[in-house]
Design a protein around this motif. Sequence first.
Motif, PDB file in Angstrom:
ATOM      1  N   ALA A 142      31.951  42.498  43.657  1.00 37.76           N
ATOM      2  CA  ALA A 142      32.352  42.210  42.279  1.00 37.76           C
ATOM      3  C   ALA A 142      33.006  43.430  41.658  1.00 37.76           C
ATOM      4  O   ALA A 142      32.794  44.569  42.094  1.00 37.76           O
ATOM      5  CB  ALA A 142      31.131  41.808  41.442  1.00 37.76           C
ATOM      6  N   ASN A 143      33.794  43.173  40.615  1.00 37.83           N
ATOM      7  CA  ASN A 143      34.313  44.257  39.786  1.00 37.83           C
ATOM      8  C   ASN A 143      33.158  44.826  38.974  1.00 37.83           C
ATOM      9  O   ASN A 143      32.350  44.067  38.431  1.00 37.83           O
ATOM     10  CB  ASN A 143      35.361  43.732  38.793  1.00 37.83           C
TER      11      ASN A 143
ATOM     12  N   THR B 137      32.949  30.824  39.612  1.00 36.01           N
ATOM     13  CA  THR B 137      31.968  31.883  39.835  1.00 36.01           C
ATOM     14  C   THR B 137      32.170  32.688  41.105  1.00 36.01           C
ATOM     15  O   THR B 137      31.783  33.850  41.160  1.00 36.01           O
ATOM     16  CB  THR B 137      30.546  31.295  39.887  1.00 36.01           C
ATOM     17  N   HIS B 138      32.749  32.073  42.147  1.00 36.38           N
ATOM     18  CA  HIS B 138      32.895  32.818  43.395  1.00 36.38           C
ATOM     19  C   HIS B 138      33.902  32.155  44.332  1.00 36.38           C
ATOM     20  O   HIS B 138      34.262  31.002  44.156  1.00 36.38           O
ATOM     21  CB  HIS B 138      31.550  32.962  44.112  1.00 36.38           C
TER      22      HIS B 138
ATOM     23  N   ARG C 242      33.275  46.075  36.056  1.00 34.15           N
ATOM     24  CA  ARG C 242      33.374  45.645  34.656  1.00 34.15           C
ATOM     25  C   ARG C 242      33.012  44.179  34.453  1.00 34.15           C
ATOM     26  O   ARG C 242      32.890  43.720  33.332  1.00 34.15           O
ATOM     27  CB  ARG C 242      34.749  45.964  34.094  1.00 34.15           C
ATOM     28  N   ASP C 243      32.818  43.435  35.551  1.00 39.00           N
ATOM     29  CA  ASP C 243      32.364  42.052  35.459  1.00 39.00           C
ATOM     30  C   ASP C 243      30.848  41.921  35.574  1.00 39.00           C
ATOM     31  O   ASP C 243      30.309  40.820  35.499  1.00 39.00           O
ATOM     32  CB  ASP C 243      33.008  41.193  36.550  1.00 39.00           C
ATOM     33  N   ARG C 244      30.164  43.061  35.769  1.00 37.77           N
ATOM     34  CA  ARG C 244      28.707  43.023  35.908  1.00 37.77           C
ATOM     35  C   ARG C 244      28.075  42.584  34.599  1.00 37.77           C
ATOM     36  O   ARG C 244      28.544  42.909  33.516  1.00 37.77           O
ATOM     37  CB  ARG C 244      28.167  44.397  36.301  1.00 37.77           C
ATOM     38  N   THR C 245      26.981  41.855  34.717  1.00 37.49           N
ATOM     39  CA  THR C 245      26.236  41.399  33.552  1.00 37.49           C
ATOM     40  C   THR C 245      25.005  42.277  33.366  1.00 37.49           C
ATOM     41  O   THR C 245      24.686  43.105  34.227  1.00 37.49           O
ATOM     42  CB  THR C 245      25.819  39.922  33.726  1.00 37.49           C
TER      43      THR C 245
ATOM     44  N   ALA D 251      27.036  39.200  38.252  1.00 32.20           N
ATOM     45  CA  ALA D 251      28.450  39.345  37.891  1.00 32.20           C
ATOM     46  C   ALA D 251      29.006  37.984  37.508  1.00 32.20           C
ATOM     47  O   ALA D 251      28.484  36.948  37.914  1.00 32.20           O
ATOM     48  CB  ALA D 251      29.249  39.939  39.043  1.00 32.20           C
ATOM     49  N   ARG D 252      30.081  38.014  36.733  1.00 36.32           N
ATOM     50  CA  ARG D 252      30.724  36.773  36.304  1.00 36.32           C
ATOM     51  C   ARG D 252      31.467  36.086  37.449  1.00 36.32           C
ATOM     52  O   ARG D 252      31.596  34.877  37.487  1.00 36.32           O
ATOM     53  CB  ARG D 252      31.685  37.058  35.162  1.00 36.32           C
ATOM     54  N   PHE D 253      32.025  36.875  38.375  1.00 39.87           N
ATOM     55  CA  PHE D 253      32.755  36.326  39.516  1.00 39.87           C
ATOM     56  C   PHE D 253      32.526  37.240  40.714  1.00 39.87           C
ATOM     57  O   PHE D 253      32.551  38.468  40.577  1.00 39.87           O
ATOM     58  CB  PHE D 253      34.263  36.246  39.214  1.00 39.87           C
TER      59      PHE D 253
END
Length: 151
Positions: A51-52, A10-11, A54-57, A62-64
């Motif tokens: 975060a990226n 996750t991070h 495109r990784d935002r939820t 974010a996923r990472f």
Amino acid sequence: MPATPNSLLTHIALPVRDLSATLAFYEKYTTLAVIHERFDDETQMRTAWLANERDRTVDEAARFVIVLIEGKLPTNITGDIEESYGFLTSISHLGLSLETREEVDAIAEMAREEGCLLLGPMYRNEVVGYICIVTDPDGNNLEFSVEQVLG
């Protein structure tokens, strides 16, 4: 023996000396977005999460994320953990994927002018691709690449 629980990366958390300077560096060299920033009254530490996009939820998480942490270690919580900076050295690095070799070249040239280009730009092979490595204000390495198998 019980089954290993499912895990999810996750991070990564990196201590920084000057969060504002580090955020300015990442804003200049990457398209990572600050998705969370706070000051902790208990520890007196300031943090920002990158975060990226495109990784935002859907809930704006974010996923990472890369967690950047500024402040003196609160020894009442951390005990004898040594305060240090620049963990991603030698061949350790964060990997960032770009679209073209020209973008890698542009990052490398900007870093060369600013005195923070560590390596490249160069083509390594069909797995590693075309890369350059840049050092952030705390000495952490970032690899910018294109044509890698992963990314």
